[in-house]
Write a protein that holds these residues in place. Structure first.
Motif, short mmCIF file in Angstrom:
data_model
loop_
_atom_site.label_atom_id
_atom_site.label_comp_id
_atom_site.label_asym_id
_atom_site.label_seq_id
_atom_site.Cartn_x
_atom_site.Cartn_y
_atom_site.Cartn_z
N THR A 129 0.93 -1.16 -0.09
CA THR A 129 -0.06 0.01 -0.04
C THR A 129 0.68 1.17 0.15
OG1 THR A 129 -1.71 1.07 1.00
CG2 THR A 129 -0.05 0.23 2.52
N TYR A 130 0.36 2.42 -0.55
CA TYR A 130 0.72 3.85 -0.32
C TYR A 130 -0.12 4.25 0.83
CZ TYR A 130 2.73 2.92 -4.79
OH TYR A 130 3.58 2.67 -6.07
N GLN A 132 -0.44 3.72 4.75
CA GLN A 132 -0.21 3.16 5.68
C GLN A 132 -1.39 2.99 6.80
OE1 GLN A 132 3.88 3.55 7.15
NE2 GLN A 132 3.48 2.77 9.10
N GLU A 136 -3.34 0.45 9.01
CA GLU A 136 -3.12 0.40 10.69
C GLU A 136 -4.62 0.47 11.20
OE1 GLU A 136 1.28 2.23 10.98
OE2 GLU A 136 -0.36 3.61 10.99
N ARG A 142 2.93 -2.34 10.05
CA ARG A 142 3.98 -2.41 9.00
C ARG A 142 4.95 -3.38 9.04
NH1 ARG A 142 6.89 2.97 6.30
NH2 ARG A 142 8.34 2.08 5.15
N GLU A 167 6.14 0.82 -2.33
CA GLU A 167 4.87 0.56 -1.51
C GLU A 167 5.41 -0.11 -0.30
OE1 GLU A 167 1.17 -0.90 -4.04
OE2 GLU A 167 2.88 -1.98 -4.51
N ILE A 168 4.57 0.23 0.62
CA ILE A 168 4.59 -0.28 2.15
C ILE A 168 4.11 -1.63 2.30
CG2 ILE A 168 4.18 0.46 4.67
CD1 ILE A 168 4.06 3.27 3.61
N MET A 170 2.45 -4.13 4.54
CA MET A 170 1.41 -4.45 5.66
C MET A 170 1.03 -5.70 6.22
SD MET A 170 1.41 -1.09 6.57
CE MET A 170 0.13 -0.94 7.85
#
Length: 175
Positions: A129-130, A132, A136, A142, A167-168, A170
């Motif tokens: 994702t972008y 975060q 959450e 993360r 991208e992050i 998660m």
């Protein structure tokens, strides 16, 4: 032919339209492609080809808006649960119509994917994702990309941004 960003749009949906949630059908591919393409053109998610959507159509949950006050109905939101391994699935392709943002549809769609994952005894979910903060709020944490399941990387190698992914990652335990 190159399309200018201004030309990539989604059909108008009344923000107060009655909503219905269901699994995706093959006849939904064009609307899903259009909504994901809208956000991908703005750099907020990865584009999905029609062929990939057809291959994975059973992954997707939809929120549809009925016609309301003279405006046509349409796709209000989409999110998929894609199995990667017996112990992991990806929440992917989450997109909400711009007129329907802020109504909890994204959270509802992620929750639908989580319910489906729990029904089949899946122990964990992850998402690229972008956004975060949104994930959450949905109970994800993360994690370092290097800690992801090897199957994730086999999927990533097909992505045009594999070498320069920003991208992050998660992750969410379900057990």
């Amino acid at each position: 032919m190159t399309l200018a960003l201004e030309s990539i749009a989604v059909p108008d949906i009344h923000p107060d339209a009655p909503l219905v949630t269901r699994k995706a059908r093959l006849s939904d591919i064009e609307a899903i492609h259009e909504l994901i393409g809208y956000w991908a053109a703005r750099g907020l998610m990865l584009v999905r080809s029609r062929a990939l959507l057809a291959e994975t159509i059973r992954d997707f949950h939809l929120v549809l808006a009925d016609a309301h006050e003279g405006r046509p109905g349409g796709l209000a939101g989409v999110c998929g649960l894609h199995m990667l391994a017996p112990d992991l699935a990806e929440v992917r392709g989450l997109a909400i119509h711009p007129n329907m943002q802020g109504r909890g549809l994204g959270r509802d769609l992620v929750a639908a994917c989580e319910r489906e994952a729990r029904e089949i005894d899946l122990p964990a979910l992850f998402a690229w994702t972008y956004q975060q903060g949104f994930f959450e709020k949905c109970g994800f944490t993360r994690i370092d990309k290097t800690n992801l399941h090897p199957k994730v990387w086999s999927e990533c190698q097909r992505c045009a941004f594999f070498e320069n992914c920003n991208e992050i990652a998660m992750y969410r335990e379900l057990r």
